[in-house]
Design a protein around this motif. Sequence first.
Motif, PDB file in Angstrom:
ATOM      1  N   GLY A 194       0.857  -1.019   0.043  1.00  0.00           N
ATOM      2  CA  GLY A 194       0.024   0.087   0.197  1.00  0.00           C
ATOM      3  C   GLY A 194       0.954   1.180   0.046  1.00  0.00           C
ATOM      4  O   GLY A 194       2.263   1.148  -0.180  1.00  0.00           O
ATOM      5  N   THR A 195       0.324   2.345   0.193  1.00  0.00           N
ATOM      6  CA  THR A 195       0.752   3.637   0.109  1.00  0.00           C
ATOM      7  C   THR A 195       1.440   4.131   1.679  1.00  0.00           C
ATOM      8  O   THR A 195       0.634   4.098   2.550  1.00  0.00           O
ATOM      9  CB  THR A 195      -0.113   4.831  -0.502  1.00  0.00           C
ATOM     10  OG1 THR A 195      -0.517   4.430  -1.558  1.00  0.00           O
ATOM     11  CG2 THR A 195       0.609   6.290  -0.321  1.00  0.00           C
ATOM     12  N   SER A 196       2.586   4.577   1.780  1.00  0.00           N
ATOM     13  CA  SER A 196       2.844   5.070   3.042  1.00  0.00           C
ATOM     14  C   SER A 196       3.285   6.392   2.872  1.00  0.00           C
ATOM     15  O   SER A 196       3.581   6.960   1.761  1.00  0.00           O
ATOM     16  CB  SER A 196       4.440   4.423   3.467  1.00  0.00           C
ATOM     17  OG  SER A 196       4.271   2.973   3.424  1.00  0.00           O
ATOM     18  N   TYR A 197       2.819   7.137   3.763  1.00  0.00           N
ATOM     19  CA  TYR A 197       3.057   8.750   3.914  1.00  0.00           C
ATOM     20  C   TYR A 197       4.200   9.098   4.848  1.00  0.00           C
ATOM     21  O   TYR A 197       3.915   8.545   5.949  1.00  0.00           O
ATOM     22  CB  TYR A 197       1.605   9.307   4.424  1.00  0.00           C
ATOM     23  CG  TYR A 197       0.538   9.014   3.517  1.00  0.00           C
ATOM     24  CD1 TYR A 197       0.405   9.714   2.495  1.00  0.00           C
ATOM     25  CD2 TYR A 197      -0.377   8.053   3.721  1.00  0.00           C
ATOM     26  CE1 TYR A 197      -0.563   9.426   1.577  1.00  0.00           C
ATOM     27  CE2 TYR A 197      -1.336   7.450   2.853  1.00  0.00           C
ATOM     28  CZ  TYR A 197      -1.654   8.193   1.760  1.00  0.00           C
ATOM     29  OH  TYR A 197      -2.427   8.035   0.657  1.00  0.00           O
ATOM     30  N   ILE A 198       5.127   9.717   4.516  1.00  0.00           N
ATOM     31  CA  ILE A 198       6.317   9.757   5.091  1.00  0.00           C
ATOM     32  C   ILE A 198       6.678  11.242   5.128  1.00  0.00           C
ATOM     33  O   ILE A 198       6.717  11.958   4.100  1.00  0.00           O
ATOM     34  CB  ILE A 198       7.553   8.970   4.495  1.00  0.00           C
ATOM     35  CG1 ILE A 198       7.147   7.782   4.651  1.00  0.00           C
ATOM     36  CG2 ILE A 198       8.732   9.273   5.263  1.00  0.00           C
ATOM     37  CD1 ILE A 198       8.195   6.846   4.007  1.00  0.00           C
ATOM     38  N   PRO A 199       7.050  11.897   6.235  1.00  0.00           N
ATOM     39  CA  PRO A 199       7.235  13.500   6.306  1.00  0.00           C
ATOM     40  C   PRO A 199       8.391  13.622   5.811  1.00  0.00           C
ATOM     41  O   PRO A 199       9.513  12.972   5.953  1.00  0.00           O
ATOM     42  CB  PRO A 199       7.117  13.795   7.718  1.00  0.00           C
ATOM     43  CG  PRO A 199       7.447  12.415   8.523  1.00  0.00           C
ATOM     44  CD  PRO A 199       7.149  11.418   7.574  1.00  0.00           C
ATOM     45  N   ILE A 200       8.584  14.930   5.173  1.00  0.00           N
ATOM     46  CA  ILE A 200       9.753  15.597   4.692  1.00  0.00           C
ATOM     47  C   ILE A 200      10.313  16.104   5.863  1.00  0.00           C
ATOM     48  O   ILE A 200      10.040  16.853   6.702  1.00  0.00           O
ATOM     49  CB  ILE A 200       9.689  16.734   3.667  1.00  0.00           C
ATOM     50  CG1 ILE A 200       8.984  15.962   2.383  1.00  0.00           C
ATOM     51  CG2 ILE A 200      10.828  17.317   3.387  1.00  0.00           C
ATOM     52  CD1 ILE A 200       8.638  17.027   1.488  1.00  0.00           C
ATOM     53  N   SER A 201      11.869  15.673   6.110  1.00  0.00           N
ATOM     54  CA  SER A 201      12.548  16.193   7.154  1.00  0.00           C
ATOM     55  C   SER A 201      13.621  17.437   6.919  1.00  0.00           C
ATOM     56  O   SER A 201      13.971  17.943   7.868  1.00  0.00           O
ATOM     57  CB  SER A 201      13.274  14.938   7.928  1.00  0.00           C
ATOM     58  OG  SER A 201      14.163  14.401   6.873  1.00  0.00           O
ATOM     59  N   GLY A 202      13.853  17.479   5.557  1.00  0.00           N
ATOM     60  CA  GLY A 202      14.634  18.484   5.349  1.00  0.00           C
ATOM     61  C   GLY A 202      14.864  18.695   3.617  1.00  0.00           C
ATOM     62  O   GLY A 202      14.637  17.965   2.949  1.00  0.00           O
ATOM     63  N   GLY A 203      15.806  19.954   3.255  1.00  0.00           N
ATOM     64  CA  GLY A 203      15.855  19.848   1.919  1.00  0.00           C
ATOM     65  C   GLY A 203      17.177  20.764   1.785  1.00  0.00           C
ATOM     66  O   GLY A 203      17.525  21.612   2.835  1.00  0.00           O
TER      67      GLY A 203
END
Length: 136
Positions: A96-105
């Motif tokens: 399935g789909t996992s939702y993962i937070p952006i921690s930086g760029g």
Amino acid sequence: MMGCVEDAHAEDPVTLTVYADARSGIASPVDLGAPGDSPGDLFVFDQPLLNEARENIGSNSGFCVRTLPGQFNECQWTLTMADGTITVTGRESDTGTSYIPISGGTGAYLGVRGMLATTPNGDRTFTQVLTLIKAK
């Protein structure tokens, strides 16, 4: 596609769709502890990152630690593109789909926040939809 975050007004989300291609590059399981799928096993990868036209635009590299055999990993990876990087950190499901937070760029993505939705396509590729919000 590159630099589109620069065009966004603060707080207006921008969506990017990219594809991680695990059919090539490095995709190495590291079996630690009990033989087979067990807590603490690692998966290390460095694979091509493709745009919607399936052209190479960078790399998708990182690692995952198995937390719940057959179900979940805790992962960190970086999407590297010509105009900067986006790092994500979080729990990824085997299905399935996992939702993962952006921690930086970095670069054009400096100060961005948001989320990556990653979905396995069944052919060792992953559709990754980034929802990016540029910091004020």
